[in-house]
Design a protein around this motif. Structure first.
Motif, short mmCIF file in Angstrom:
data_model
loop_
_atom_site.label_atom_id
_atom_site.label_comp_id
_atom_site.label_asym_id
_atom_site.label_seq_id
_atom_site.Cartn_x
_atom_site.Cartn_y
_atom_site.Cartn_z
N TYR A 179 0.98 -1.40 0.02
CA TYR A 179 -0.07 -0.26 0.00
C TYR A 179 0.81 1.09 -0.10
N LYS A 180 1.96 1.34 0.70
CA LYS A 180 2.80 2.37 1.02
C LYS A 180 3.41 2.68 -0.56
N ARG A 183 1.12 4.00 -3.01
CA ARG A 183 0.65 5.40 -2.77
C ARG A 183 1.53 6.27 -3.39
N LEU A 201 -3.61 -1.16 -6.50
CA LEU A 201 -4.50 -0.86 -5.43
C LEU A 201 -5.82 -1.49 -5.58
N SER A 218 -7.66 8.62 3.63
CA SER A 218 -6.23 8.91 2.86
C SER A 218 -6.44 8.30 1.51
N VAL A 219 -6.93 7.03 1.24
CA VAL A 219 -7.56 6.72 -0.07
C VAL A 219 -7.73 7.80 -1.07
N LEU A 222 -5.70 10.76 -1.75
CA LEU A 222 -4.41 10.27 -2.60
C LEU A 222 -5.12 10.16 -3.86
N SER A 226 -3.67 12.33 -7.26
CA SER A 226 -3.24 11.46 -8.53
C SER A 226 -3.98 12.04 -9.71
#
Length: 2045
Positions: A179-180, A183, A201, A218-219, A222, A226
Motif C-alpha cells: 500500500y505504501k 501510494r 491498489l 487517505s485513499v 490520495l 493523483s
C-alpha cells in the motif's frame, strides 16, 4: 518462421538469424509454446521440462522486449502449473537475484524487468503453492523500486498486482508495505506508472480491509492528488479505484462482514458522498490549505481533479448498481445538486467555473440515471427531480416576494439556486427525451406537476435557468409530440399576458423558440395557424420595444428570436410571412450611410445596446431564413435581402469607435453583432456582397489580431482545419470517449469556459450535433473568432490580388510585433485563417495569385510548423500541403520538401522535427507520391531514422504517423519499401516500452496502412509474401497484447483488413475471442473497432463467428467481461444488451447492422433462438408472467412482477440486475421479427404450412418452422402494439400486419374449412382497439386502419358477428372523420389529419374491393358446385362482407370522390397553382398541400379502384338518393367540382355528374400511368388498371370511350408505355384486359353507328351508305390518330417480347424459318393469348377497306404464334397459346368483313395466302417435320375449311394439299393423332356445303373403311385403340346420314359387316377382355339404332349374308341375359366418346 513451431527452442535456426529476426523468432516461438503447452500431455511436458526451463531462463538474459518478457513469464507459469513444481523455487531465487543485481546500465534493464514480470506471473498462476516465499520476493521487489526508473516502477506495480491476485488473503502480511509503495506511485511523474499503481491498489482492496475502512479518507485524498495533471487513462483507472473502494465501504455494512471483524468502522452513505464532494469542491489540497486559499480568493480546484472525481462518482454508483440507485436516488440527487449550490462558492466562483461544474454534475446524473435505471425507475427519478425543482422554486418565490428590488436581484439565494436548477432541468429534459412516449404517465400524473413546475421556473431571474427550462420543454416536445401544440399555446398565452415583465418576455420567448426547434423532430408537426400567431406576436414585441425602456432590450431580443425560430419550420410556414419579415429586416438598418452617421452622433449607451441587440437579432433571423428556407431564395427575394447589408457592414467598421465612446457596457453586444454578421456572410454567396469585401476583410484582420484576447483556445479553432486522422494520434484529448462531455473542458485549457446555452440564447432552437444533449455554444468572444476564421477563408479568396497580398503582409507583421503569450494567440488566429483560406481555395479549385503571394503565406506557415503547440503544428502541416496543392507547380513542391529535409537533418529539437516530419506526410497526402520516386526514398529514409529516436517518443510518434500517410498515398509505389518498413515496425513493436502508448498507436497506423497497400497481394503463396504475411500477423499479435486500449483497437482494425484480403490466414477463433473480450470495454474507440470488425466478419461467416463466441464463453472462466452474458444468450443476445446500453450513434448503427447480417444468414436455421431473443426484449413491454395475452390490464400486474424480478436477479449472483430493455431496443426487436418472417419466406415452404411443418417436426425434432411459433409472433406483435411508446406501437402494428398477410391463408388441419389465424381474433382485436382511442396520435391510428382492413379482407374470420368487432373500429373512425378537416385534432399539423382521414378511406376502400371480388367469385362457382360445405359457409360471408360495407357506402362514395378530386387538384403541375381553390380541398388546407401530397400518394390508388367499383355497381344509372345538389362533395366542404348548392348555380343533370366522375377517374389514371414515377408501387399500378377495367365493365363509360376516339388512342398509348416499362406479368395482363375492353367499346360504337345509319337511310340506296369504322373509304390508318394502329403496336410489343422469332427483322426474312417450337411459361402463354384475343377483335372496328389493310398483319401474327408454339403434348392436347391462336383465327375468318362486298375479294386472296402459309409449316425444312404438332396444324386447316366462305378453300390446288395432309395424318401410328383426325374429319364431312365436304369424302372414305376393316385381324388392345374404332364408326355413320338416298344403301352395306364383326357370341363374351366387351356393346347398340332407321337396306344385307345374321342373333341373345349389367356401361362409353367431340367443337369449330 515454421522452424519456431516446436516445443523446445530450435537453437540451430535461432543462431543463424540477425538481431531483429532473432527477436521475431523468439516471440513467435513463445506464442506457439503457449498454445502447445496447454495442448500437450502432462507426462510429455515433464520429460522436457528441465531443458525448457533452462531455455526460458536463458532468454531472460538476452534482454527481451516488453511483449516478449510478458509471454516468457506466462509460459514459465504455465509450464510449472502443468509440470513439476520442484525447481520453481530455484527459478524464483534466480529472478530475485537478477533484480538485486547492482548493474544499472541501460542494456541490463530489460533483464531486470523481465525478472520482475516473471515473478508476477508465477505467483499469479501458482498462488498459494509458493506461499512461504512471497515475503522475501515482495520485500526484494519493493526495495528494487526505490532505485527504479519509470519503466521499472510500472512493471513492479503490475507485478505486485499479479502477486496479490495469485495469493489472495494469504498476502495479508505485506498489504501495508505494498500500500505504501503504491501510494507513492499513484502520484508519480509518469502517467503509465499512475495507472499501474491504480490497478495494483484495486487488486489490493479486495483483501485489504483497511483501505475501505480506517484509511478510507487517505485513499480518497490520495486519489484526488493523483488526478492532478493526469491524462485520460489515469482518470479512468484512478476513478475506478476510488469508486470501487467507496462502494465497498458502503456494501461492507452487511452484518456478515462486520461480525467477523469487529474493528471495521462503519461508513455511512453521507460520509462517502461528503468525501467525494470534498474532492469535487476542494480538490486535492487538505482542509487547511483550502481555507487559506479561500481567504486569498484563488480557485484551487484544477479541472482535471474535478473531472476525475466526476468519473469516480459514476463508477461508485455503477458498482453499487441500478437497484441501489433506485432506493437511494433522492439522497444522491440532493447531494449531486448541492455540488453547484451557493453553499460551495468554490465550484461556482466565476461563470467559467460554474459552467464547468454544471457540466460535471449533468454528466454524473446522465451516466447514472440514464445508464443504470430501467424505464419505470427513470420515471420515478424524474418525479424526484421535479420535487427538487419545486423546492428550489419555493425558496426562489420567497426571495422574489421581498418588496425591495435591490435585495431581490442581489440576493445570494438567486445565485444559489440557479446552477442547481439548471442541472436539474437539463437532466429532467434528457430523461424525458430518452424515455420518449413512454414518459406519458409521468406527465399525466398531476401530483408530479412536471409541466407546471417547468413553466413556473421560466420566470426565474437568472437567464441560464430560463434557458434550461426552455430546453427542458423542447425535450418534452420531442419526446411526446402530442404535448408540442398545447405547450406552445400555453407559452404564447403567458407571453402575451405577461408582456410587461422582463423575465417573462425573455423566458417565454426562449420557451417558444425551443418548442419551435422541436417541430423538425416531430413528423406530425404543429397547426399551420401557429406561424401566423407567432409572427404577429413577434411584430408586436418589436414594435412595442421602444415604449418602455425597462423592456426594450428584452422585447427586441424576444421578437427577433421568435422570428429566427419560426424560420426553422421551413418554406411551407415561412412563405406566407416572408414579406413582413423582409420589411422588418429593411427597417432595422438605416437606409443610407448618412443616417448611420446621425445615429452615431445622437445615441447613448443604452440605445446603442438595444440597437445592436436588435440588429444582431435581425441578422440571426435572416441567417436562419437562408439556412432553413433555401427553396424560397429566389432572385427577387435575394434582391430584397441585400439592401441592408452595406449598412450592416458600415456599422461593423464603426463599432470600434462606438466602443471607445461608450466603453464596456457595449462590449458583449458588439461582439455578438460581429459574430452574427460573419455567420450570415458565410452563408451568403460572396458575389452578393462584392462591393464591400475589402471592408469586411479589414475588420476580420483586426478581429483576428485584436489585442484584448488573452487565451489561446486552439482546441476549438484548429480541429476543423486539421485532418481527422492526424488529430487522433497527435492530440489524445480530441479522441471520442464516453466522457467527451466533461473531458472537453480540459481540452479547452483552464482559462476558457466550455460551451453553455446562456452564451447564445439563439442556439436554443438549433439542432444539436451530438444527439440529445443540450446545445453547447461557446462564449461570443471565442465563437466570433471561429466565424471570423471561416469567413476570412472565403473573403480572402474573393478580393483582388493586391488587396490579398496587403492583408497577408499585415497579418505577418502583426505576429512579429507581439511578444510572449500574446504572440501565441495572434499566431494561432492568423495561421487558422490562412489555413482556412488555403482550404477554401483548394476546395474551390482556385489559384493563389502571383509568385510574391507565396512568400508571406510560406513565412506564416513555416513559423507555425515550429510552434510549441502540437495542434498548431498539425494545422500548419496541413496548410503547408494545401499551399503546394494550390500552387500546383512541381518545382515549388520539391522546394518545400527540400526545406523540410534540410530542417530535419540539422535540427535537434523535438518541436522542429515533429512539425516537419508531419509536413512531409501531408505533402504526400495531398499530392500523391510527389511524382518522383527519389523523393519517396529520401522521405522514407529520413522518417526511418526519426522513428528510431528512442530519446523522444514524440518524434517517434509523429515520424511514424507521417510514414503511415506516405504509405497510404504512395500505394503500389511503396512495394519496394514494404519489407524494410515491416521489419522496422515489428522491431519497434517488440522494443518500445508499453508506457509510450502513443508510439504504439502510430505503429498501428503504419501497419494498417501497409496492409491496405499490400491488399490482395497478401493472399499469395510465394515465400516473400508469406514472410510479409507472417510479420503482419505477428505485429497484430504484439499489438493485441498491448495494455493500451487504443493500440488494441488498432490491432483489431489491422486484423479486420487482413481478414478482408487474406481470410484464410486469419485465425477466426482467436480474433472472435479478442472481440468478445472487448465488447464492453470502457473505451469507446475500442468498442467501435470491435463492432466495425464484427460487422465485417458476420457478412461472410456469421454462423462461425456465433459458434466461436459461444465456445469461448463456455471455455473461459474469467476473461469475458461480466456485462456481456454470451454464455447464455450467445453473441446475438450480448449485442442486443449492448445496443440497449450504448449511447454512441455510430456504434448503435454498427450493432444494428451486425445483428441484421447475422439475422439474414442465421435466423432460419436458429429460429427458436432468434424468436426467443426478440420475445425476451419485447416482454419488457408488459411483464407478462401472469397476464393473459388479451388482458389489457397489464399495468398493475406488471409492477408487481418487476419488483419480484429485481429481487430474484440479485440473488442470482449476477453482477448487475439487468434493466428492462429501453423502448428503442424493443422497436429494433419488433423490426427483427418482421425481418425473420421475410427471411423464412425465401426458405422452406413448411414455414408457412402447418401440416407439413408438424409432419417434418415429427420426423426430426431438430426441424423448426415459423408457423409453429405463430402464437409467439402474435403475442410479440400484441405486446408491442399495446405499449406506451408510440414508435413501438407502430412497429407492433407493422409486425401484426406482416403476420396477417403471411399467415391468413394457412388452413387449420384439425378443423377443415378454418384457418390457423382464426383462434387469435381476440388478440388482434385487443391489439387494435387502443389505437382508435381519441388520444392516439394520427400516425398510429393510420397504421391501425391498415391492419384493420388487412384483417377484414384476409378472410380469416368467417363469422360476421366476430368480424363486427374490428369492423366497428373502422365505422367509428369513419364517423370521426366525417366532420371534415375542421374538427379533427388541433394538436398536430393539418396534414396529420389528412393522413388519418385518407388512411381510414383507404382501409374502407381495400375492404370494399375485397368484398366485391369475393361476391363476384362466389356468384360463378355456386352455379356449378356446392358440394364443399366450406364454400357454402364462406359464400354467406362473402355477401355478408358486402352487406357490412353497404350500410356506409353512400357516405363512403361521397368521401372517396372528394378525396380523388383533392388528389387530382394536387397532382396538377405548378403552373396551374393559381387555379386551385384558395381554401384547399376537402381534406387538406391550401397551406399544407405540400405535406398532404405524400399522404394522397399513399392511398389514392385503392380509393380510385373502390370508387370505380362503386360507380360500376350503380351502372352510372341510378343517382344516389341522398345526392341532391352537392353530388360530389360532402355538405361541409363546398370545395368540390360541383359547387352547386353554395353558389346557387343550376343543379347539374345526372349526365353531367356522370361525365365529371368518369373524367375524374380516367384523368387520374391516365395522369398516373403516363408518367410512372420510379417509386410507383406495383399495388398502385395494379389498382389503377383494375379501376379502369371496372369502369369499362358497364355500357355507359364504354360508349363515352367509343365515341371519343382520341381518348381511346391516348389510353392505348399510355397502356403501351406501362407494358414497356413494367416487366410484371400481372400488370401486363391487366393492361391487355383494358385494351380489350377499349376495342369492345369501339366495336359497340361502330355497330351502333351502322345500325342507326341503316335505320335512317333505310329507304335510300345501299351504295350511298357512308362507311363507318377505321380506314373509312381508303383503308389508310394514320399512326397517332388510329385506334387500331395503336392496338396493333401494343399487341406486337407483347408478342415479340414473348416470341422474338415473330419479328421478321430479327429472323432476317418474313418467311417460315425452321425454328423449334417452344412452350412458353404460364405467364407468357397468358399474355400471348390475351394479345391474340384482342387482335381477332380488330377487323370489327374497321371499315371494309380498313380491314383489308390490317388483315395481313393479324394473320401473320396469329399463324406465327401457332407455328412457334405448336409443341406436341402428351394425350394430343393443344397448348394454351395454340388454342388461343386457333380461337383467334376462327374469330378473324368468320368476320363479317370477309363477306362484305367491298372487301370480299381482297379478303379471299389474303385468306388463301394464309392457308398456304399454314400448309407450308408442314413441309419439312431441314428436318423439322417431326417437331410441329400435326393435330394443331390439322385443326387450323379445319378451322379454315369450316369458317371461311367456300371459295377460299375450294380452289383445287389448296383443296388438294389439305386433303393430302389428312391422308398423311391418318397414316400416322400415334393413336391420339388418329382419334383427333377422325374427329376433325367428322366435322368437315358434316359441313352443309357439298362443294367443301364432298372432295374430302371422296378422297378419304375408302381409306377409313379399310382401316376399320382391319379390326377383325387386329383386335384393339387398349382404350385408345378402342376409341379410334369408335371415332371411325361415327364418321361412317355421319356419312350414311349425309349421303343421298341412292348411295345410302351401299354405305350401310359397308358399315354393317364391320359392326357385326365386332360382336361376340355368348361364350366368347364371358372370357373377353373388358376392351373387347366394350367394343361389342358399342357395336350392338349402333346396330340396334341403324336397323330400324334403314330397315330395307338392313334386311337385304342380312339376307345376303347368313353368317352375319347368325352372328348378330347370337350376340343379341347373349346380351339379353346380362342386359341389366351391360346397359349402364355401354351408355357410359358412348358418353365419353360424345363428350370429347363436343369439347373440341366448343373449343374452335
Amino acid at each position: 518462421m515454421e522452424l519456431a513451431h516446436s516445443l523446445l527452442l530450435n537453437e540451430e535456426a535461432y543462431n543463424q538469424l540477425g538481431e531483429v529476426q532473432k527477436a521475431e523468432f523468439i516471440f513467435d516461438w513463445l506464442r506457439y509454446l503457449e498454445k502447445l503447452l496447454l495442448a500437450t500431455s502432462r507426462s510429455d511436458v515433464r520429460e522436457k521440462q528441465k531443458t525448457l526451463v533452462e531455455q526460458l531462463l536463458s532468454l531472460l538474459n538476452s534482454s527481451p522486449g516488453p511483449p516478449t518478457r510478458k509471454l516468457l513469464a506466462k509460459n514459465l507459469a504455465i509450464l510449472y502449473s502443468i509440470g513439476d513444481t520442484f525447481s520453481v523455487y530455484e527459478t524464483i531465487d534466480k529472478c530475485n537475484d537478477l533484480i538485486r543485481s547492482k548493474d544499472d546500465s541501460p542494456s541490463y534493464l530489460p533483464t531486470k524487468l523481465a525478472a520482475v514480470v516473471c515473478l508476477g506471473s508465477l505467483y499469479k498462476k501458482l498462488g498459494r503453492i509458493l506461499g512461504n516465499t512471497f515475503t522475501d520476493t515482495v520485500g526484494n521487489i519493493l526495495k528494487a523500486m526505490k532505485s527504479a526508473e519509470s519503466q521499472g516502477r510500472y512493471e513492479i506495480m503490475l507485478s505486485l498486482q499479479n502477486i496479490l491476485s495469485g495469493l489472495g488473503a494469504a498476502a495479508t502480511p505485506c498489504h501495508r508495505d505494498v500500500y505504501k509503495a503504491a501510494r507513492s506511485c499513484l502520484t508519480d511523474r509518469s502517467m503509465a506508472v499512475r495507472c499501474a499503481a491504480a490497478k495494483c491498489l484495486l487488486e489490493l482492496q479486495n483483501e485489504a480491509i483497511f483501505m475501505w475502512s480506517t484509511d478510507l479518507d487517505s485513499v480518497a485524498t490520495l486519489c484526488f492528488k493523483s488526478f492532478e495533471g493526469s491524462n485520460y487513462d489515469v482518470r479512468i483507472s484512478v476513478s475506478k479505484l476510488l469508486g470501487t473502494v467507496l462502494a465497498k465501504a458502503i456494501i461492507s455494512k452487511h452484518p456478515g462482514a462486520a461480525a467477523s471483524r469487529q474493528s471495521v468502522r462503519r461508513v455511512s452513505l453521507e460520509e462517502v458522498l461528503e468525501l467525494l464532494g470534498t474532492g469535487f469542491l476542494r480538490g486535492s489540497s487538505g482542509f487547511l490549505r483550502a481555507s487559506g486559499d479561500m481567504l486569498k480568493g484563488t480557485s484551487s480546484v484544477s479541472r482535471d481533479v474535478r473531472v476525475g472525481v466526476t468519473q469516480a462518482y459514476v463508477v461508485f454508483v455503477s458498482t453499487l448498481g441500478g437497484a441501489w440507485l433506485e432506493k437511494n436516488f433522492a439522497a444522491f440527487l440532493s447531494h449531486t445538486l448541492s455540488l453547484v449550490s451557493q453553499s460551495h462558492p468554490k465550484a461556482t466562483q466565476t461563470q467559467i467555473d460554474a459552467v464547468c461544474s454544471r457540466r460535471c454534475v449533468s454528466f454524473i446524473l446522465r451516466a447514472t440515471v440514464g445508464g443504470l435505471l430501467g424505464e419505470k425507475a427513470q420515471i420515478a427519478a424524474a418525479k424526484d427531480i421535479c420535487q427538487a425543482i419545486w423546492k428550489l422554486k419555493k425558496v426562489m418565490d420567497a426571495v422574489m416576494s421581498d418588496g425591495n428590488l435591490e435585495t431581490r436581484l442581489g440576493s445570494a439565494d438567486v445565485a444559489a439556486s440557479q446552477h442547481m436548477l439548471v442541472c436539474a432541468l437539463q437532466e429532467l429534459g434528457n430523461l424525458i427525451h430518452s424515455l420518449g412516449t413512454t414518459a406519458a404517465p409521468l406527465l399525466q400524473d398531476s401530483s408530479a406537476g412536471v409541466l407546471d413546475n417547468i413553466i413556473s421556473v421560466t420566470l426565474h431571474p437568472s437567464i441560464s435557468v430560463r434557458l434550461a427550462a426552455a430546453w427542458c420543454l423542447h425535450c418534452i416536445a420531442v419526446a411526446l409530440p402530442s404535448y408540442l401544440t398545447p405547450l406552445l399555446d400555453r407559452c404564447l398565452e403567458r407571453l402575451t399576458v405577461l408582456k410587461s415583465s422582463p423575465e417573462a418576455v425573455t423566458g417565454f420567448s426562449f420557451a417558444v423558440a425551443a418548442l419551435l426547434g422541436a417541430v423538425k423532430h416531430c413528423p406530425l408537426g404543429i397547426p399551420h395557424g401557429k406561424g401566423k400567431i407567432i409572427m404577429t406576436l413577434a411584430e408586436d414585441l418589436l414594435c412595442s420595444a421602444a415604449q418602455n425602456s425597462r423592456l426594450s432590450n428584452q422585447r427586441t431580443q424576444a421578437g427577433w428570436l421568435l422570428i429566427a425560430a419560426l424560420m426553422t419550420l421551413g418554406p411551407a410556414f415561412v412563405s406566407h410571412h416572408l414579406a413582413r419579415v423582409l420589411l422588418l429586416w429593411k427597417c432595422v438598418f438605416p437606409v443610407s450611410p448618412k443616417d448611420l452617421e446621425t445615429e452615431k452622433s445622437r445615441g447613448d449607451s443604452f440605445t446603442w445596446q438595444v440597437t445592436l441587440e436588435g440588429r444582431a437579432g435581425a441578422l440571426c433571423a435572416i441567417k436562419s431564413f437562408v439556412s432553413h428556407c433555401g427553396d424560397l431564395l429566389t432572385e427577387e427575394v435575394i434582391q430584397h435581402l441585400l439592401p441592408p447589408l452595406p449598412c450592416a457592414v458600415d456599422l461593423l467598421t464603426l463599432l470600434s469607435s462606438i466602443l471607445k465612446t461608450y466603453g464596456s457596457p457595449l462590449k458583449t453586444s458588439s461582439v455578438v453583432y460581429r459574430q452574427r454578421l460573419y455567420e450570415l456572410l458565410i452563408l451568403l454567396p460572396p458575389e452578393t456582397y462584392e462591393g464591400y469585401l475589402c471592408a469586411v476583410l479589414r475588420e476580420l484582420a483586426a478581429d483576428l489580431t485584436a489585442p484584448d484576447i488573452q487565451v489561446a483556445a486552439s482546441a476549438f479553432l484548429l480541429p476543423r482545419l486539421c485532418h481527422q486522422d492526424d488529430l487522433l494520434i497527435l492530440s489524445p484529448l480530441l479522441q471520442d470517449t464516453d466522457h467527451r462531455f466533461i473531458e472537453e473542458q480540459l481540452l479547452l485549457g483552464n482559462g476558457i469556459a466550455c460551451g453553455s446555452l446562456e452564451y447564445d440564447p439563439y442556439s436554443v432552437y438549433k439542432k444539436d450535433v451530438e444527439g440529445d444533449s443540450v446545445p453547447k455554444p461557446l462564449p461570443p468572444t471565442l465563437s466570433v473568432i471561429s466565424s471570423a476564421v471561416k469567413l476570412f477563408g472565403v473573403v480572402c479568396a474573393h478580393v483582388g490580388e493586391a488587396q490579398r497580398l496587403l492583408i497577408l503582409e499585415q497579418l505577418l507583421d502583426s505576429i512579429k510585433h507581439t511578444k510572449g503569450a500574446r504572440q501565441q494567440v495572434v499566431q494561432l488566429h492568423v495561421v487558422s485563417s490562412v489555413s482556412s483560406f488555403l482550404k477554401y481555395v483548394a476546395g474551390s479549385k482556385g489559384h493563389l495569385g502571383p509568385e510574391e503571394m507565396r512568400r508571406p503565406v510560406l513565412a506564416l506557415v513555416m513559423g507555425a510548423l515550429e510552434s510549441p503547440s502540437p495542434l498548431l503544428r498539425c494545422a500548419a502541416a496541413e496548410a503547408w500541403a494545401r499551399l503546394a496543392q494550390v500552387v500546383d507547380d512541381g518545382a515549388f513542391t520539391a522546394a518545400l520538401a527540400q526545406v523540410s529535409f534540410d530542417k530535419l537533418k540539422s535540427a535537434r529539437d523535438a518541436v522542429t522535427r515533429t512539425g516537419h516530419s508531419l509536413a512531409l506526410g501531408s505533402l504526400h497526402r495531398y499530392l500523391g507520391g510527389i511524382s518522383s520516386s527519389q523523393h519517396l526514398n529520401s522521405c522514407v529514409g529520413i522518417l526511418y531514422t526519426l522513428s528510431q529516436d528512442s530519446t523522444s517518443p514524440d518524434v517517434q510518434t509523429w515520424a511514424l504517423h507521417s510514414l503511415s500517410l506516405i504509405i497510404d498515398s504512395a500505394g503500389p509505389l511503396y512495394y519496394t519499401h514494404a519489407e524494410p518498413t515491416l521489419s522496422l515496425i515489428i522491431m519497434l513493436l517488440l522494443n518500445v516500452p508499453p508506457t509510450h502508448a502513443e508510439v504504439h498507436q502510430s505503429l498501428g497506423r503504419c501497419l494498417n496502412a501497409l496492409i491496405t497497400t499490400l491488399g490482395p497481394e497478401l493472399q499469395g503463396n510465394s515465400t516473400s509474401v508469406s514472410t510479409l504475411r507472417t510479420s503482419c500477423l505477428l505485429g497484430c499479435a504484439v499489438m493485441q497484447d498491448n495494455p493500451d486500449c487504443l493500440v488494441q483497437a488498432q490491432a483489431i482494425s489491422c486484423l479486420q483488413q487482413l481478414h478482408m484480403f487474406a481470410p484464410r490466414h486469419v485465425n477466426l477463433s482467436s480474433l472472435v475471442s479478442c472481440l468478445c473480450v472487448n465488447l464492453c470495454s470502457p473505451y469507446l474507440l475500442l468498442r467501435r473497432a470491435v463492432l466495425a470488425c464484427l460487422r465485417q466478419l458476420v457478412q461472410r461467416e456469421a454462423a462461425e463467428v456465433s459458434e466461436h463466441a459461444v465456445m469461448l464463453a463456455k471455455d473461459s472462466r474469467e476473461e469475458l467481461t461480466p456485462d456481456a452474458n454470451i454464455r447464455e444468450v450467445g453473441l446475438e443476445g450480448a449485442l442486443l444488451t449492448l445496443l440497449d446500453k450504448e449511447t454512441d450513434g455510430r456504434l448503435c448503427h454498427d450493432i444494428k447492422e451486425t445483428l441484421n447480417h447475422m439475422l439474414t444468414s442465421m435466423a432460419v436455421d436458429k429460429l427458436s433462438f432468434w424468436l426467443k431473443l426478440c420475445k425476451d426484449v419485447l416482454a419488457a413491454s408488459a411483464d407478462f408472467t401472469t397476464v393473459t395475452c388479451v388482458d389489457t390490464m397489464q399495468e398493475e400486474e406488471g409492477d408487481k412482477v418487476d419488483d419480484a424480478s429485481v429481487l430474484t436477479i440479485r440473488n442470482d449472483g449476477r453482477p448487475h440486475p439487468s434493466t428492462n430493455p429501453r423502448w428503442a431496443t424493443r422497436v429494433f426487436a419488433a423490426e427483427c421479427v418482421c425481418r425473420i418472417i421475410n427471411q423464412c419466406e425465401n426458405a422452406h415452404s413448411a414455414h408457412f404450412d402447418i401440416a407439413l411443418a408438424q409432419e417434418m417436426k415429427k420426423r426430426d425434432s431438430r426441424n423448426d418452422f415459423l408457423v409453429l411459433h405463430l402464437a409467439d409472433l402474435i403475442r410479440m406483435a400484441f405486446m408491442a402494439a399495446t405499449d406506451h411508446s408510440d414508435q413501438l406501437r407502430l412497429s407492433g402494428l407493422e409486425t401484426l400486419l406482416v403476420v396477417i398477410r403471411r399467415f391468413a391463408t394457412i388452413p387449420e388441419p384439425e378443423f377443415p374449412g378454418h384457418v390457423i389465424l382464426e383462434q387469435y381474433q381476440a388478440n388482434v382485436g385487443a391489439a387494435l382497439r387502443p389505437a382508435f382511442t381519441s388520444e392516439t396520435p394520427p400516425d398510429v391510428t393510420a397504421k391501425a386502419c391498415q391492419v384493420c382492413s388487412a384483417w377484414i379482407s384476409s378472410g380469416v374470420v368467417s363469422d360476421l358477428n366476430d368480424l363486427r368487432r374490428v369492423h366497428q373500429l373502422l365505422v367509428a373512425s369513419l364517423t370521426k372523420i366525417q366532420v371534415g378537416k375542421e374538427a379533427l385534432s388541433h394538436l398536430y399539423n393539418e396534414s396529420a389529419s389528412t393522413m388519418e382521414i385518407l388512411a381510414v378511406l383507404k382501409a374502407w376502400a381495400e375492404v370494399y374491393i375485397i368484398a366485391v371480388e369475393r361476391h363476384k367469385n362466389h356468384k360463378q362457382p355456386l352455379k356449378t358446385t356446392c358440394s364443399e360445405e366450406s364454400v357454402g359457409n364462406r359464400s354467406i360471408s362473402s355477401d355478408g362482407l358486402l352487406d357490412l360495407v353497404h350500410a356506409d357506402l353512400g357516405t363512403l362514395s361521397r368521401l372517396w370522390l372528394a378525396a380523388l378530386q383533392d388528389f387530382a387538384l394536387l397532382t396538377l403541375p405548378s403552373e396551374f397553382a393559381s387555379q386551385l381553390p384558395v381554401e384547399g380541398g376537402a381534406f387538406y388546407t391550401a397551406e399544407t398541400s405540400e405535406n398532404a401530397k405524400s399522404h394522397y400518394y399513399n392511398s389514392w390508388a385503392f380509393i380510385l379502384h373502390a370508387t370505380a367499383l362503386w360507380l360500376t355497381s350503380t351502372g352510372f344509372v341510378a343517382a344516389d338518393p341522398d345526392e341532391g345538389a352537392s353530388n360530389l362533395s360532402r355538405p361541409v366542404t363546398p370545395t368540390s367540382m360541383c359547387q352547386g348548392s353554395s353558389s346557387g348555380a343550376p343543379v347539374k343533370s345526372p349526365e353531367d355528374v356522370y361525365t365529371e366522375r368518369f373524367h375524374l377517374i380516367l384523368g387520374i389514371s391516365v395522369e398516373f400511368l403516363c408518367s410512372l414515377r420510379s417509386d410507383a408501387t406495383m399495388e398502385s399500378i395494379t389498382a389503377c388498371l383494375h379501376a379502369l377495367q371496372a369502369l369499362l365493365d358497364v355500357p355507359w363509360p364504354r360508349s363515352k370511350i367509343g365515341s371519343d376516339q382520341d381518348l381511346g388512342i391516348e389510353l392505348l398509348n399510355v397502356l403501351h408505355r406501362v407494358i414497356l416499362t413494367r416487366e410484371s406479368p400481372s400488370i401486363q395482363l391487366a393492361s391487355l384486359e383494358v385494351v380489350r375492353q377499349i376495342i369492345c367499346a369501339a366495336q359497340e360504337h361502330v355497330k351502333e353507328k351502322r345500325r342507326s345509319a341503316e335505320v335512317d337511310d333505310g329507304a335510300a340506296e345501299k351504295e350511298t351508305l357512308p362507311e363507318f369504322g377505321e380506314g373509312k373509304d381508303t383503308g389508310g390508318l394514320v399512326p397517332g390518330k388510329s385506334l387500331v394502329f395503336a392496338t396493333l403496336e401494343l399487341c406486337v410489343c407483347i408478342l415479340v417480347r414473348q416470341l422474338p422469332e415473330l419479328n421478321p427483322k430479327l429472323t432476317g426474312s418474313p418467311g417460315v424459318k425452321a425454328t423449334k417450337p417452344q412452350m412458353l411459361s404460364e405467364d407468357g402463354s397468358r399474355l400471348v393469348s390475351a394479345a391474340l384475343v384482342t387482335l381477332s377483335e380488330l377487323p370489327a372496328v374497321c371499315s371494309p377497306e380498313g380491314s383489308i389493310s390490317i388483315l395481313p398483319t393479324i394473320l401473320y401474327l396469329t399463324i406465327g404464334v401457332l407455328r412457334e408454339t405448336a409443341v406436341k403434348l402428351p394425350g394430343g392436347q393443344l397448348s394454351s397459346t395454340v388454342a388461343a391462336s386457333l380461337q383467334a383465327l376462327k374469330g378473324i375468318l368468320s368476320s363479317p368483313m370477309a363477306r362484305a362486298e367491298k372487301s370480299h375479294t381482297a379478303w379471299t386472296d389474303l385468306l388463301r395466302s394464309a392457308l398456304t402459309t399454314v400448309l407450308d409449316c408442314w413441309d419439312p425444312v431441314a428436318g423439322t417435320h417431326q417437331e410441329l404438332d400435326e393435330v394443331s396444324l390439322l385443326t387450323a386447316i379445319t378451322v379454315f375449311t369450316l369458317s371461311t366462305s367456300p371459295e377460299v378453300t375450294t380452289i383445287p390446288c389448296l383443296q388438294k394439299r389439305c386433303i393430302e395432309k389428312f391422308k398423311a395424318t391418318l397414316e400416322i401410328k400415334d393413336p391420339m393423332v388418329q382419334i383427333k383426325t377422325y374427329q376433325l374429319l367428322l366435322s368437315i364431312f358434316q359441313y352443309p356445303n357439298p362443294a367443301v365436304s364432298y372432295p374430302y369424302i371422296y378422297s378419304l372414305v375408302s381409306s377409313i373403311v379399310e382401316k376399320l376393316q382391319e379390326i377383325d385381324k387386329r383386335k384393339p388392345e387398349d382404350t385408345t385403340e378402342l376409341q379410334i374404332f369408335q371415332e371411325g364408326i361415327k364418321v361412317l355413320e355421319a356419312l350414311v346420314a349425309i349421303a343421298e338416298e341412292q348411295h345410302r344403301s351401299q354405305l350401310v352395306a359397308c358399315l354393317l359387316p364391320i359392326l357385326i364383326s365386332f360382336l361376340l357370341d355368348e361364350n366368347a363374351l364371358g372370357s373377353a377382355t373388358s376392351i373387347m366387351r366394350n367394343l361389342h356393346d358399342f357395336a350392338l347398340q349402333n346396330l340396334m339404332q341403324i336397323g330400324p332407321q334403314y330397315s330395307s337396306v338392313f334386311k337385304s344385307v342380312m339376307a345376303s349374308s347368313p353368317a352375319l345374321k347368325a352372328r348378330l342373333e347370337a350376340a343379341i341373345k347373349g346380351n339379353q341375359e346380362s342386359v341389366k349389367l351391360k346397359i349402364p356401361t355401354s351408355k357410359h362409353t358412348k358418353n365419353s366418346g360424345k363428350n370429347s367431340s363436343i369439347q373440341l367443337k366448343t373449343n374452335f369449330l
